[in-house]
Design a protein around this motif. Structure first.
Motif, short mmCIF file in Angstrom:
data_model
loop_
_atom_site.label_atom_id
_atom_site.label_comp_id
_atom_site.label_asym_id
_atom_site.label_seq_id
_atom_site.Cartn_x
_atom_site.Cartn_y
_atom_site.Cartn_z
N GLY A 1 0.81 -1.21 0.00
CA GLY A 1 0.00 0.00 0.00
C GLY A 1 0.85 1.26 0.00
O GLY A 1 0.53 2.23 -0.70
N ASP A 2 1.93 1.26 0.78
CA ASP A 2 2.84 2.41 0.80
C ASP A 2 3.50 2.62 -0.55
O ASP A 2 3.70 3.77 -0.99
N PHE A 3 3.86 1.52 -1.22
CA PHE A 3 4.45 1.65 -2.55
C PHE A 3 3.46 2.28 -3.52
O PHE A 3 3.80 3.19 -4.29
N ILE A 4 2.22 1.79 -3.48
CA ILE A 4 1.18 2.34 -4.36
C ILE A 4 0.95 3.82 -4.06
O ILE A 4 0.84 4.65 -4.97
N ALA A 5 0.90 4.15 -2.77
CA ALA A 5 0.71 5.55 -2.38
C ALA A 5 1.86 6.42 -2.87
O ALA A 5 1.67 7.55 -3.34
N GLY A 6 3.07 5.87 -2.78
CA GLY A 6 4.24 6.62 -3.26
C GLY A 6 4.19 6.90 -4.74
O GLY A 6 4.66 7.96 -5.20
N GLN A 7 3.59 6.00 -5.52
CA GLN A 7 3.48 6.21 -6.95
C GLN A 7 2.41 7.25 -7.29
O GLN A 7 2.61 8.12 -8.13
N LYS B 1 -8.59 10.50 -13.45
CA LYS B 1 -9.27 9.21 -13.47
C LYS B 1 -8.33 8.04 -13.24
O LYS B 1 -8.66 7.07 -12.56
N ASN B 2 -7.13 8.11 -13.83
CA ASN B 2 -6.20 6.99 -13.69
C ASN B 2 -5.57 6.89 -12.29
O ASN B 2 -4.87 5.93 -11.98
N ALA B 3 -5.81 7.92 -11.44
CA ALA B 3 -5.27 7.88 -10.08
C ALA B 3 -6.20 7.16 -9.12
O ALA B 3 -5.77 6.67 -8.06
N TRP B 4 -7.48 7.06 -9.47
CA TRP B 4 -8.45 6.49 -8.55
C TRP B 4 -8.16 5.03 -8.22
O TRP B 4 -8.34 4.59 -7.07
N ARG C 1 1.45 12.41 -8.56
CA ARG C 1 0.49 13.11 -9.43
C ARG C 1 -0.64 13.77 -8.66
O ARG C 1 -1.28 14.69 -9.17
N VAL C 2 -0.90 13.29 -7.44
CA VAL C 2 -2.00 13.81 -6.63
C VAL C 2 -1.43 14.22 -5.27
O VAL C 2 -0.60 13.49 -4.72
N PRO C 3 -1.85 15.38 -4.71
CA PRO C 3 -1.34 15.80 -3.39
C PRO C 3 -1.54 14.70 -2.34
O PRO C 3 -2.57 14.02 -2.30
N THR C 4 -0.53 14.56 -1.49
CA THR C 4 -0.50 13.46 -0.53
C THR C 4 -1.73 13.44 0.37
O THR C 4 -2.33 12.37 0.59
N LEU C 5 -2.12 14.59 0.92
CA LEU C 5 -3.25 14.61 1.84
C LEU C 5 -4.55 14.19 1.18
O LEU C 5 -5.41 13.57 1.81
N ILE C 6 -4.69 14.49 -0.09
CA ILE C 6 -5.90 14.08 -0.81
C ILE C 6 -5.91 12.57 -1.01
O ILE C 6 -6.95 11.91 -0.89
N VAL C 7 -4.74 12.01 -1.28
CA VAL C 7 -4.63 10.55 -1.40
C VAL C 7 -5.00 9.89 -0.07
O VAL C 7 -5.79 8.93 -0.03
N VAL C 8 -4.44 10.41 1.03
CA VAL C 8 -4.74 9.86 2.36
C VAL C 8 -6.24 9.98 2.65
O VAL C 8 -6.87 9.04 3.15
#
Length: 281
Positions: free
Chosen positions: A16-22, A204-207, A26-33
């Motif tokens: 999961g951390d690897f995926i988040a790092g990728q 879309k490809n980030a979801w 392209r997307v701000p970290t806090l929005i990903v979290v």
């Protein structure tokens, strides 16, 4: 079995951390979290209902405390990574997140044995070595007391996340995880609201990456609580803290990121520590 669940926790968190790092490229970290944790909360409600576990005041309170600790810990960790030396920050946070549950377990009467305690030492060193990057790959902005304090506090809060999840009983655990996932996105949402951030601009490809990260974090939390329900928190949480091992494996296999000698030594120490835990269990 408890140790195996701890290792599955580490694998899910590491991938999961690897995926988040990728995706955070392209997307701000806090929005990903934010969206990852919201998705985790969304899938945990039906899971908790189907499980037949009891919805209790203890599950709500300790779950929310665990989630808030994780959410704030993530934010402090990501901020300290952006300001300081990544190797130092990730090592400090990783070590403290592993040590806090181990020492809490010892304080509440867990006695893992001499072999397991020696494995703790090996795995702590392994985390330090695995998170060590090449000198040339680091681009630190600054490394001062304030940054190290943030990294240390992040490690303590992430460690407390594991401790708080352990407090409610086994028959409450799925609801505890559900409220932990809810609590984890609340501080992130508050910060984004305060900053008036545009949380809707996600490609879309980030979801797929974001939802996969949310699923893996939730799955890891479930396997962790299942592990501590049948085994020692000090052992299960320690095994779960080996997530950097799996992150580095993903980086090597998927994007062909080379390992340095220190990281290879960390792998050897980690495997030795796990072997000791297996023998000691």
């Amino acid at each position: 079995m408890a140790l195996l669940l701890g290792l599955i926790t580490a694998m899910a968190l590491g991938v999961g951390d690897f995926i988040a790092g990728q995706v955070t490229k392209r997307v701000p970290t806090l929005i990903v979290v934010l969206y990852a944790q919201v998705f985790g909360a969304f899938i945990m409600v039906p899971t908790a209902i189907i499980s037949g576990h009891s919805l209790t005041f203890s599950a709500v309170i300790w779950g929310l405390l665990a989630g808030v600790s994780l959410g704030i810990g993530f934010m402090l960790y990501f901020r300290s990574l952006s300001l300081g030396k990544m190797g130092v920050v990730s090592s400090l946070t990783g070590i403290l997140s592993a040590i806090i549950p181990v020492f809490t377990g010892l304080l509440i009467g867990e006695r893992p044995g001499a072999g397991a305690l020696f494995a703790v030492v090996l795995i702590v060193f392994a985390i330090t070595f695995i998170t060590k990057k090449e000198a040339g790959s680091q681009t630190p902005v600054k490394s001062n007391t304030a940054v190290l304090a943030q990294a240390a506090l992040a490690g303590i809060l992430i460690g407390l996340f594991f401790v708080f999840l352990h407090i409610p009983g086994a028959r409450e655990s799925m609801w505890t995880v559900s409220f932990a996932m809810t609590g984890s996105f609340l501080p992130v949402a508050a910060i984004l609201f305060y900053r008036r951030a545009d949380i809707y601009r996600v490609s879309k490809n980030a979801w797929g990456y974001i939802l996969a990260n949310g699923f893996l974090q939730t799955f890891a939390t479930i396997t962790y609580v299942l592990g501590v329900n049948i085994g020692l928190m000090s052992i299960v949480a320690l095994a779960g803290a080996l997530s950097p091992l799996f992150t580095v494996i993903c980086a090597r296999v998927i994007i062909n990121e080379r390992l340095n000698k220190t990281q290879i030594a960390g792998f050897v120490l980690a495997l030795t520590g796990v072997a000791l835990l297996v023998v000691s269990s």
